[in-house]
Design a protein around this motif. Structure first.
Motif, PDB file in Angstrom:
ATOM      1  N   ARG A   1       0.828  -1.209   0.000  1.00 30.99           N
ATOM      2  CA  ARG A   1       0.000   0.000   0.000  1.00 30.99           C
ATOM      3  C   ARG A   1       0.865   1.262   0.000  1.00 30.99           C
ATOM      4  NH1 ARG A   1      -5.385   0.563  -0.003  1.00 30.99           N
ATOM      5  NH2 ARG A   1      -5.100   2.658   0.823  1.00 30.99           N
ATOM      6  N   GLY A   2       1.963   1.210   0.753  1.00 28.13           N
ATOM      7  CA  GLY A   2       2.869   2.362   0.799  1.00 28.13           C
ATOM      8  C   GLY A   2       3.482   2.633  -0.573  1.00 28.13           C
ATOM      9  N   LEU A   3       3.934   1.582  -1.238  1.00 32.39           N
ATOM     10  CA  LEU A   3       4.562   1.738  -2.557  1.00 32.39           C
ATOM     11  C   LEU A   3       3.536   2.222  -3.575  1.00 32.39           C
ATOM     12  CD1 LEU A   3       6.705  -1.506  -2.573  1.00 32.39           C
ATOM     13  CD2 LEU A   3       7.547   0.847  -2.437  1.00 32.39           C
ATOM     14  N   TRP A   4       2.340   1.704  -3.463  1.00 31.82           N
ATOM     15  CA  TRP A   4       1.274   2.117  -4.370  1.00 31.82           C
ATOM     16  C   TRP A   4       1.026   3.619  -4.217  1.00 31.82           C
ATOM     17  CZ3 TRP A   4      -3.703   3.642  -2.446  1.00 31.82           C
ATOM     18  CH2 TRP A   4      -4.598   3.973  -3.450  1.00 31.82           C
ATOM     19  N   ARG A   5       0.975   4.081  -2.976  1.00 34.80           N
ATOM     20  CA  ARG A   5       0.696   5.496  -2.742  1.00 34.80           C
ATOM     21  C   ARG A   5       1.853   6.372  -3.224  1.00 34.80           C
ATOM     22  NH1 ARG A   5       0.772   6.046   2.287  1.00 34.80           N
ATOM     23  NH2 ARG A   5      -0.795   4.510   2.803  1.00 34.80           N
ATOM     24  N   GLN A   6       3.100   5.922  -2.910  1.00 35.48           N
ATOM     25  CA  GLN A   6       4.260   6.736  -3.305  1.00 35.48           C
ATOM     26  C   GLN A   6       4.464   6.780  -4.812  1.00 35.48           C
ATOM     27  OE1 GLN A   6       7.569   4.828  -1.409  1.00 35.48           O
ATOM     28  NE2 GLN A   6       6.549   5.004   0.575  1.00 35.48           N
ATOM     29  N   ARG A   7       4.286   5.631  -5.452  1.00 39.52           N
ATOM     30  CA  ARG A   7       4.715   5.537  -6.852  1.00 39.52           C
ATOM     31  C   ARG A   7       3.594   5.641  -7.857  1.00 39.52           C
ATOM     32  NH1 ARG A   7      10.079   2.092  -7.630  1.00 39.52           N
ATOM     33  NH2 ARG A   7      10.999   2.384  -5.577  1.00 39.52           N
ATOM     34  N   GLY A   8       2.364   5.600  -7.384  1.00 35.99           N
ATOM     35  CA  GLY A   8       1.236   5.749  -8.311  1.00 35.99           C
ATOM     36  C   GLY A   8       1.121   4.630  -9.335  1.00 35.99           C
ATOM     37  N   ILE A   9       1.603   3.421  -8.961  1.00 37.51           N
ATOM     38  CA  ILE A   9       1.531   2.280  -9.880  1.00 37.51           C
ATOM     39  C   ILE A   9       0.094   1.740  -9.899  1.00 37.51           C
ATOM     40  CG2 ILE A   9       2.597   0.048 -10.453  1.00 37.51           C
ATOM     41  CD1 ILE A   9       4.635   0.542  -8.279  1.00 37.51           C
ATOM     42  N   THR A  10      -0.295   1.190 -11.034  1.00 38.33           N
ATOM     43  CA  THR A  10      -1.561   0.474 -11.129  1.00 38.33           C
ATOM     44  C   THR A  10      -1.298  -0.960 -10.665  1.00 38.33           C
ATOM     45  OG1 THR A  10      -2.069   1.779 -13.082  1.00 38.33           O
ATOM     46  CG2 THR A  10      -3.393  -0.214 -12.737  1.00 38.33           C
ATOM     47  N   ILE A  11      -2.063  -1.415  -9.683  1.00 39.10           N
ATOM     48  CA  ILE A  11      -1.798  -2.762  -9.139  1.00 39.10           C
ATOM     49  C   ILE A  11      -3.042  -3.642  -9.227  1.00 39.10           C
ATOM     50  CG2 ILE A  11      -1.072  -4.095  -7.121  1.00 39.10           C
ATOM     51  CD1 ILE A  11       0.511  -1.721  -6.137  1.00 39.10           C
ATOM     52  N   LEU A  12      -2.837  -4.823  -9.780  1.00 42.43           N
ATOM     53  CA  LEU A  12      -3.871  -5.853  -9.771  1.00 42.43           C
ATOM     54  C   LEU A  12      -3.353  -6.966  -8.875  1.00 42.43           C
ATOM     55  CD1 LEU A  12      -6.603  -6.763 -10.840  1.00 42.43           C
ATOM     56  CD2 LEU A  12      -5.459  -7.683 -12.853  1.00 42.43           C
ATOM     57  N   PHE A  13      -4.024  -7.144  -7.749  1.00 41.69           N
ATOM     58  CA  PHE A  13      -3.534  -8.034  -6.694  1.00 41.69           C
ATOM     59  C   PHE A  13      -4.512  -9.183  -6.516  1.00 41.69           C
ATOM     60  CE2 PHE A  13      -2.830  -9.571  -2.465  1.00 41.69           C
ATOM     61  CZ  PHE A  13      -1.521  -9.269  -2.116  1.00 41.69           C
ATOM     62  N   VAL A  14      -4.040 -10.399  -6.739  1.00 35.78           N
ATOM     63  CA  VAL A  14      -4.895 -11.574  -6.635  1.00 35.78           C
ATOM     64  C   VAL A  14      -4.681 -12.268  -5.295  1.00 35.78           C
ATOM     65  CG1 VAL A  14      -4.976 -13.958  -7.457  1.00 35.78           C
ATOM     66  CG2 VAL A  14      -5.214 -12.087  -9.079  1.00 35.78           C
ATOM     67  N   THR A  15      -5.754 -12.645  -4.648  1.00 37.33           N
ATOM     68  CA  THR A  15      -5.636 -13.353  -3.373  1.00 37.33           C
ATOM     69  C   THR A  15      -6.863 -14.236  -3.159  1.00 37.33           C
ATOM     70  OG1 THR A  15      -5.389 -13.081  -0.980  1.00 37.33           O
ATOM     71  CG2 THR A  15      -6.644 -11.381  -2.104  1.00 37.33           C
ATOM     72  N   HIS A  16      -6.710 -15.270  -2.320  1.00 36.04           N
ATOM     73  CA  HIS A  16      -7.905 -16.019  -1.928  1.00 36.04           C
ATOM     74  C   HIS A  16      -8.351 -15.568  -0.543  1.00 36.04           C
ATOM     75  CE1 HIS A  16      -4.741 -18.469   0.015  1.00 36.04           C
ATOM     76  NE2 HIS A  16      -5.645 -18.592   0.949  1.00 36.04           N
ATOM     77  N   ASP A  17      -7.624 -14.615   0.025  1.00 40.67           N
ATOM     78  CA  ASP A  17      -7.864 -14.192   1.403  1.00 40.67           C
ATOM     79  C   ASP A  17      -8.746 -12.940   1.418  1.00 40.67           C
ATOM     80  OD1 ASP A  17      -7.417 -12.670   3.875  1.00 40.67           O
ATOM     81  OD2 ASP A  17      -5.961 -14.230   4.331  1.00 40.67           O
ATOM     82  N   ILE A  18      -9.943 -13.114   1.968  1.00 41.65           N
ATOM     83  CA  ILE A  18     -10.936 -12.042   1.929  1.00 41.65           C
ATOM     84  C   ILE A  18     -10.472 -10.812   2.710  1.00 41.65           C
ATOM     85  CG2 ILE A  18     -13.283 -11.442   2.679  1.00 41.65           C
ATOM     86  CD1 ILE A  18     -13.924 -14.471   2.116  1.00 41.65           C
ATOM     87  N   ASP A  19      -9.942 -11.039   3.905  1.00 42.19           N
ATOM     88  CA  ASP A  19      -9.481  -9.904   4.715  1.00 42.19           C
ATOM     89  C   ASP A  19      -8.380  -9.133   4.003  1.00 42.19           C
ATOM     90  OD1 ASP A  19     -11.004 -11.400   6.548  1.00 42.19           O
ATOM     91  OD2 ASP A  19      -9.983 -10.391   8.198  1.00 42.19           O
ATOM     92  N   GLU A  20      -7.489  -9.877   3.363  1.00 42.53           N
ATOM     93  CA  GLU A  20      -6.389  -9.232   2.655  1.00 42.53           C
ATOM     94  C   GLU A  20      -6.922  -8.377   1.503  1.00 42.53           C
ATOM     95  OE1 GLU A  20      -2.201 -10.733   2.095  1.00 42.53           O
ATOM     96  OE2 GLU A  20      -3.160 -11.499   0.279  1.00 42.53           O
ATOM     97  N   ALA A  21      -7.900  -8.930   0.795  1.00 42.40           N
ATOM     98  CA  ALA A  21      -8.474  -8.198  -0.341  1.00 42.40           C
ATOM     99  C   ALA A  21      -9.107  -6.890   0.119  1.00 42.40           C
ATOM    100  CB  ALA A  21      -9.511  -9.067  -1.052  1.00 42.40           C
TER     101      ALA A  21
END
Ligand SMILES: Nc1ncnc2c1ncn2[C@@H]1O[C@H](COP(=O)(O)OP(=O)(O)O)[C@@H](O)[C@H]1O
Ligand SMILES: [Mg+2]
Length: 279
Positions: free
Chosen positions: A178-198
């Motif tokens: 989340r920190g890197l996303w905020r600093q760098r403005g990258i578009t992120i597609l994050f796959v998980t099976h973990d609901i809390d993480e999502a």
């Protein structure tokens, strides 16, 4: 930035016919952090490989900045689930991170700068000379993230990157993303099976059905930023969102034929004390 349209993927091998992904349509805006969540085996890796141009779809298409993806596109980086197999054991950490930059044809001084910057971002400045096998699992995954960052991608695809690390490391890595996303403005597609993480990570969550996969629901995660492992996870809104995603996944697992997109079950006020995983 990313446009997935009517994506279908059928595996045909030695007489076996597996329809992994039936019909997926969704978009990811520039600079967005979107989480895809769905049960194990629902085709998340298949989908991500199609998005990253590593697999050709059976039908439908993936567009990156309006251009059809037919192979790994420049500006896109992938973090795989199996960090153990994604780093070269005979190369030092710094060399692993540098490798894609060599392939990009960057001059040596620039490569050094990027490698140092990426390792610093993931808190591994002092590990540059170590071999991957000398590091813990969580550290190896951070090296894989550093390698993706050094490449300076516009789009980062992450396939259950924290599934194999312990809970504390995982929490740290989530905050790192989340920190890197905020600093760098990258578009992120994050796959998980973990609901809390999502829910914790995403600005938006796309819930997938069981295989053959379609989009069951998309929801905006209206939790404040920056998020915090202690306070965000105990907010009533966090519990509401995870309950909602959990119900969708349960319903998806019950029915082989998932409901039409957008046909969401009524959200009630039941407590959110269910198990946090889609598996
Ligand atoms: N190379 C392959 N050949 C045949 N079937 C495959 C292959 N890769 C995945 N599958 C099947 O496609 C489905 C989706 O797999 P996958 O994309 O790995 O799901 P997930 O990542 O959600 O766990 C599963 O039924 C899996 O067995
Ligand atoms: Mg997978």
């Amino acid at each position: 930035m990313l446009d997935v349209r009517g994506l279908r993927k059928v595996y045909e091998a030695s007489g076996r016919h597996v329809e992994a992904v039936r019909d997926l349509t969704f978009t990811v805006g520039a600079g967005e952090l979107v989480c895809l969540v769905g049960p194990s085996g629902c085709g998340k890796t298949t989908l991500l490989k199609c998005v990253g141009g590593l697999l050709a779809p059976t039908a439908g298409e993936v567009l990156l900045r309006g251009r059809r993806v037919t192979g790994p596109p420049p500006g896109l980086a992938f973090v795989f689930q199996e960090y153990g197999r994604s780093l070269f054991p005979w190369m030092r950490v710094g060399e692993n991170v540098e490798l894609p930059l060599r392939q990009k044809g960057l001059p040596r001084s620039r490569r050094r700068e990027l490698v140092a910057g990426a390792l610093r971002s993931v808190g591994l400045s002092d590990a540059s000379g170590a071999y991957p096998w000398q590091l813990s699992g969580g550290m190896q995954q951070r090296v894989a993230i550093a390698r993706a960052l050094a490449y300076e991608p516009d789009v980062l695809l992450m396939d259950e990157p924290f599934a194999a690390v312990d809970a504390q490391t995982r929490a740290d890595l989530e905050d790192l993303v989340r920190g890197l996303w905020r600093q760098r403005g990258i578009t992120i597609l994050f796959v998980t099976h973990d609901i809390d993480e999502a829910v914790y990570l995403g600005e938006r969550v796309v819930v997938l059905s069981a295989s053959p996969t379609v989009v069951r629901e998309e929801l905006k995660v209206d939790l404040p930023d920056p998020r915090d492992q202690l306070t965000t996870r105990v907010e009533p809104r966090f519990a509401e969102l995870r309950t909602r995603v959990y119900r969708q996944i349960q319903a998806a697992k019950r029915s082989a034929e998932p409901g039409p997109r957008g046909a969401v079950e009524k959200d009630t006020d039941a407590p959110a004390d269910q198990a946090p995983s889609a598996t």
